[in-house]
Motif scaffolding. Structure first.
Motif, PDB file in Angstrom:
ATOM      1  N   ALA A   1     -74.910 -50.346 -66.146  1.00 24.25           N
ATOM      2  CA  ALA A   1     -74.388 -49.130 -65.557  1.00 24.25           C
ATOM      3  C   ALA A   1     -73.420 -49.466 -64.418  1.00 24.25           C
ATOM      4  CB  ALA A   1     -75.524 -48.256 -65.055  1.00 24.25           C
ATOM      5  N   LEU A   2     -73.865 -50.294 -63.459  1.00 21.32           N
ATOM      6  CA  LEU A   2     -72.989 -50.685 -62.356  1.00 21.32           C
ATOM      7  C   LEU A   2     -71.789 -51.457 -62.881  1.00 21.32           C
ATOM      8  CD1 LEU A   2     -72.286 -51.136 -59.353  1.00 21.32           C
ATOM      9  CD2 LEU A   2     -73.727 -53.155 -59.429  1.00 21.32           C
ATOM     10  N   SER A   3     -72.060 -52.426 -63.725  1.00 19.87           N
ATOM     11  CA  SER A   3     -70.983 -53.250 -64.271  1.00 19.87           C
ATOM     12  C   SER A   3     -69.990 -52.389 -65.048  1.00 19.87           C
ATOM     13  CB  SER A   3     -71.553 -54.348 -65.172  1.00 19.87           C
ATOM     14  OG  SER A   3     -70.509 -55.130 -65.689  1.00 19.87           O
ATOM     15  N   ASP A   4     -70.495 -51.466 -65.842  1.00 20.35           N
ATOM     16  CA  ASP A   4     -69.617 -50.595 -66.628  1.00 20.35           C
ATOM     17  C   ASP A   4     -68.712 -49.755 -65.719  1.00 20.35           C
ATOM     18  OD1 ASP A   4     -70.834 -51.586 -68.902  1.00 20.35           O
ATOM     19  OD2 ASP A   4     -72.153 -49.850 -69.161  1.00 20.35           O
ATOM     20  N   ALA A   5     -69.291 -49.211 -64.655  1.00 15.23           N
ATOM     21  CA  ALA A   5     -68.497 -48.387 -63.736  1.00 15.23           C
ATOM     22  C   ALA A   5     -67.418 -49.220 -63.054  1.00 15.23           C
ATOM     23  CB  ALA A   5     -69.411 -47.738 -62.698  1.00 15.23           C
ATOM     24  N   MET A   6     -67.772 -50.429 -62.637  1.00 15.48           N
ATOM     25  CA  MET A   6     -66.790 -51.286 -61.967  1.00 15.48           C
ATOM     26  C   MET A   6     -65.703 -51.759 -62.931  1.00 15.48           C
ATOM     27  SD  MET A   6     -67.475 -51.469 -58.826  1.00 15.48           S
ATOM     28  CE  MET A   6     -68.792 -50.750 -57.903  1.00 15.48           C
ATOM     29  N   VAL A   7     -66.078 -52.056 -64.163  1.00 15.86           N
ATOM     30  CA  VAL A   7     -65.084 -52.462 -65.158  1.00 15.86           C
ATOM     31  C   VAL A   7     -64.135 -51.308 -65.438  1.00 15.86           C
ATOM     32  CG1 VAL A   7     -64.763 -53.098 -67.581  1.00 15.86           C
ATOM     33  CG2 VAL A   7     -66.444 -54.309 -66.192  1.00 15.86           C
ATOM     34  N   GLU A  13     -61.404 -57.968 -66.164  1.00 15.66           N
ATOM     35  CA  GLU A  13     -61.446 -59.251 -65.457  1.00 15.66           C
ATOM     36  C   GLU A  13     -62.560 -59.321 -64.417  1.00 15.66           C
ATOM     37  OE1 GLU A  13     -58.522 -56.625 -63.317  1.00 15.66           O
ATOM     38  OE2 GLU A  13     -58.712 -57.248 -65.386  1.00 15.66           O
ATOM     39  N   VAL A  14     -63.160 -58.185 -64.056  1.00 16.50           N
ATOM     40  CA  VAL A  14     -64.233 -58.204 -63.059  1.00 16.50           C
ATOM     41  C   VAL A  14     -65.623 -58.124 -63.677  1.00 16.50           C
ATOM     42  CG1 VAL A  14     -62.738 -57.172 -61.303  1.00 16.50           C
ATOM     43  CG2 VAL A  14     -64.228 -55.701 -62.668  1.00 16.50           C
ATOM     44  N   SER A  15     -65.713 -58.105 -64.997  1.00 17.21           N
ATOM     45  CA  SER A  15     -67.009 -57.878 -65.644  1.00 17.21           C
ATOM     46  C   SER A  15     -68.042 -58.957 -65.301  1.00 17.21           C
ATOM     47  CB  SER A  15     -66.855 -57.737 -67.154  1.00 17.21           C
ATOM     48  OG  SER A  15     -66.407 -58.935 -67.721  1.00 17.21           O
ATOM     49  N   GLU A  16     -67.641 -60.210 -65.277  1.00 16.71           N
ATOM     50  CA  GLU A  16     -68.593 -61.278 -64.965  1.00 16.71           C
ATOM     51  C   GLU A  16     -69.162 -61.122 -63.554  1.00 16.71           C
ATOM     52  OE1 GLU A  16     -68.385 -66.063 -64.344  1.00 16.71           O
ATOM     53  OE2 GLU A  16     -67.270 -65.253 -66.046  1.00 16.71           O
ATOM     54  N   TYR A  45     -78.972 -44.451 -61.040  1.00 13.78           N
ATOM     55  CA  TYR A  45     -77.852 -43.785 -60.386  1.00 13.78           C
ATOM     56  C   TYR A  45     -77.565 -44.527 -59.098  1.00 13.78           C
ATOM     57  CZ  TYR A  45     -80.935 -41.689 -56.908  1.00 13.78           C
ATOM     58  OH  TYR A  45     -81.820 -41.500 -55.881  1.00 13.78           O
ATOM     59  N   MET A  46     -76.419 -44.276 -58.527  1.00 11.34           N
ATOM     60  CA  MET A  46     -76.115 -44.813 -57.211  1.00 11.34           C
ATOM     61  C   MET A  46     -75.302 -43.764 -56.473  1.00 11.34           C
ATOM     62  SD  MET A  46     -73.042 -47.653 -57.640  1.00 11.34           S
ATOM     63  CE  MET A  46     -74.231 -48.879 -58.016  1.00 11.34           C
ATOM     64  N   THR A  47     -75.440 -43.779 -55.175  1.00 15.80           N
ATOM     65  CA  THR A  47     -74.680 -42.834 -54.368  1.00 15.80           C
ATOM     66  C   THR A  47     -73.223 -43.276 -54.326  1.00 15.80           C
ATOM     67  OG1 THR A  47     -75.010 -44.034 -52.297  1.00 15.80           O
ATOM     68  CG2 THR A  47     -76.715 -42.407 -52.924  1.00 15.80           C
ATOM     69  N   PHE A  48     -72.369 -42.375 -53.926  1.00 15.18           N
ATOM     70  CA  PHE A  48     -70.956 -42.710 -53.823  1.00 15.18           C
ATOM     71  C   PHE A  48     -70.740 -43.810 -52.794  1.00 15.18           C
ATOM     72  CE2 PHE A  48     -66.589 -41.876 -52.213  1.00 15.18           C
ATOM     73  CZ  PHE A  48     -65.919 -42.205 -53.377  1.00 15.18           C
ATOM     74  N   ASN A  49     -71.481 -43.764 -51.677  1.00 16.12           N
ATOM     75  CA  ASN A  49     -71.348 -44.812 -50.656  1.00 16.12           C
ATOM     76  C   ASN A  49     -71.731 -46.174 -51.218  1.00 16.12           C
ATOM     77  OD1 ASN A  49     -70.385 -43.095 -48.695  1.00 16.12           O
ATOM     78  ND2 ASN A  49     -72.388 -42.723 -47.788  1.00 16.12           N
ATOM     79  N   GLU A  50     -72.789 -46.240 -52.036  1.00 15.51           N
ATOM     80  CA  GLU A  50     -73.181 -47.496 -52.659  1.00 15.51           C
ATOM     81  C   GLU A  50     -72.079 -47.992 -53.594  1.00 15.51           C
ATOM     82  OE1 GLU A  50     -78.040 -47.088 -52.831  1.00 15.51           O
ATOM     83  OE2 GLU A  50     -76.863 -46.263 -54.457  1.00 15.51           O
ATOM     84  N   PHE A  51     -71.497 -47.055 -54.353  1.00 15.60           N
ATOM     85  CA  PHE A  51     -70.405 -47.424 -55.245  1.00 15.60           C
ATOM     86  C   PHE A  51     -69.245 -48.016 -54.450  1.00 15.60           C
ATOM     87  CE2 PHE A  51     -66.414 -46.493 -57.408  1.00 15.60           C
ATOM     88  CZ  PHE A  51     -66.637 -47.097 -58.624  1.00 15.60           C
ATOM     89  N   LEU A  52     -68.911 -47.410 -53.317  1.00 14.36           N
ATOM     90  CA  LEU A  52     -67.809 -47.924 -52.494  1.00 14.36           C
ATOM     91  C   LEU A  52     -68.104 -49.313 -51.951  1.00 14.36           C
ATOM     92  CD1 LEU A  52     -66.706 -44.754 -50.506  1.00 14.36           C
ATOM     93  CD2 LEU A  52     -65.576 -45.813 -52.464  1.00 14.36           C
ATOM     94  N   ILE A  53     -69.356 -49.563 -51.581  1.00 13.97           N
ATOM     95  CA  ILE A  53     -69.733 -50.888 -51.082  1.00 13.97           C
ATOM     96  C   ILE A  53     -69.536 -51.928 -52.181  1.00 13.97           C
ATOM     97  CG2 ILE A  53     -71.686 -52.315 -50.352  1.00 13.97           C
ATOM     98  CD1 ILE A  53     -72.676 -49.772 -48.810  1.00 13.97           C
ATOM     99  N   PHE A  54     -69.992 -51.613 -53.389  1.00 10.94           N
ATOM    100  CA  PHE A  54     -69.844 -52.564 -54.476  1.00 10.94           C
ATOM    101  C   PHE A  54     -68.385 -52.698 -54.899  1.00 10.94           C
ATOM    102  CE2 PHE A  54     -74.391 -52.103 -54.761  1.00 10.94           C
ATOM    103  CZ  PHE A  54     -74.768 -53.429 -54.933  1.00 10.94           C
ATOM    104  N   ALA A  55     -67.624 -51.628 -54.822  1.00 10.52           N
ATOM    105  CA  ALA A  55     -66.196 -51.713 -55.130  1.00 10.52           C
ATOM    106  C   ALA A  55     -65.507 -52.651 -54.145  1.00 10.52           C
ATOM    107  CB  ALA A  55     -65.556 -50.325 -55.090  1.00 10.52           C
ATOM    108  N   ARG A  56     -65.914 -52.580 -52.893  1.00 16.37           N
ATOM    109  CA  ARG A  56     -65.330 -53.478 -51.893  1.00 16.37           C
ATOM    110  C   ARG A  56     -65.704 -54.931 -52.180  1.00 16.37           C
ATOM    111  NH1 ARG A  56     -64.688 -52.816 -45.500  1.00 16.37           N
ATOM    112  NH2 ARG A  56     -63.858 -54.873 -45.124  1.00 16.37           N
ATOM    113  N   LYS A  57     -66.962 -55.166 -52.588  1.00 21.69           N
ATOM    114  CA  LYS A  57     -67.380 -56.533 -52.918  1.00 21.69           C
ATOM    115  C   LYS A  57     -66.563 -57.074 -54.086  1.00 21.69           C
ATOM    116  CE  LYS A  57     -72.055 -56.361 -51.150  1.00 21.69           C
ATOM    117  NZ  LYS A  57     -73.359 -56.972 -51.276  1.00 21.69           N
ATOM    118  N   VAL A  58     -66.299 -56.237 -55.076  1.00 18.29           N
ATOM    119  CA  VAL A  58     -65.479 -56.654 -56.214  1.00 18.29           C
ATOM    120  C   VAL A  58     -64.072 -56.989 -55.738  1.00 18.29           C
ATOM    121  CG1 VAL A  58     -64.379 -55.866 -58.353  1.00 18.29           C
ATOM    122  CG2 VAL A  58     -66.806 -55.424 -57.966  1.00 18.29           C
TER     123      VAL A  58
END
Length: 146
Positions: A1-7, A13-16, A45-58
């Protein structure tokens, strides 16, 4: 789920990297009090803030790869960033105050809301921030602007 959203957000290129983040989070590492839970039987599920944190890590991971693969390009970019930092440091103190930060943000077309600045500053500044006298160093300034 997280990986799919980030991809979907950043491309294949960020899937790994995002899969590794997902495994890290599922094993209990990562965000504290995360809503991302494999064991509860409830839908993930994840909150929008959590999504933003992981987006920044990517983004940070991709930037590190880019720096490693293109050192000459990064040197040119670093010169530009140094010049931008010097231009933002209006009092030539070697740091960026909150007042100087607000001015830079306005010049870039952003509306520097106090609540947003107050939320982001503790995440990028290592020491205790006091708006009356604290200043950001070069790294903190660009972490804030990212």
């Amino acid at each position: 789920a997280l990986s799919d959203a980030m991809v979907q957000m950043f491309g294949l290129e960020v899937s790994e990297f995002t899969q590794a983040l997902g495994h890290q989070l599922a094993s209990g590492q990562g965000l504290q009090k995360s809503s991302f839970d494999h064991t509860g039987g409830e839908p993930e599920y994840m909150t929008f803030n959590e999504f933003l944190i992981f987006a920044r890590k990517v983004r940070e991971d991709e930037l590190a790869k880019c720096k490693k693969e293109n050192p000459a390009l990064i040197a040119v970019k670093d010169k530009h960033e140094e010049e931008e930092f010097k231009n933002a440091d209006l009092d030539h103190s070697g740091g960026i105050s909150e007042r100087e930060l607000r001015r830079v943000m306005k010049k870039k077309g952003y509306t520097p809301l106090r609540a947003v600045i107050d939320e982001i500053i503790p995440e990028v500044c290592d020491d205790d921030w006091d708006p009356t006298y604290s200043e950001m160093d070069f790294e903190e300034f660009f972490d804030f602007m990212m």
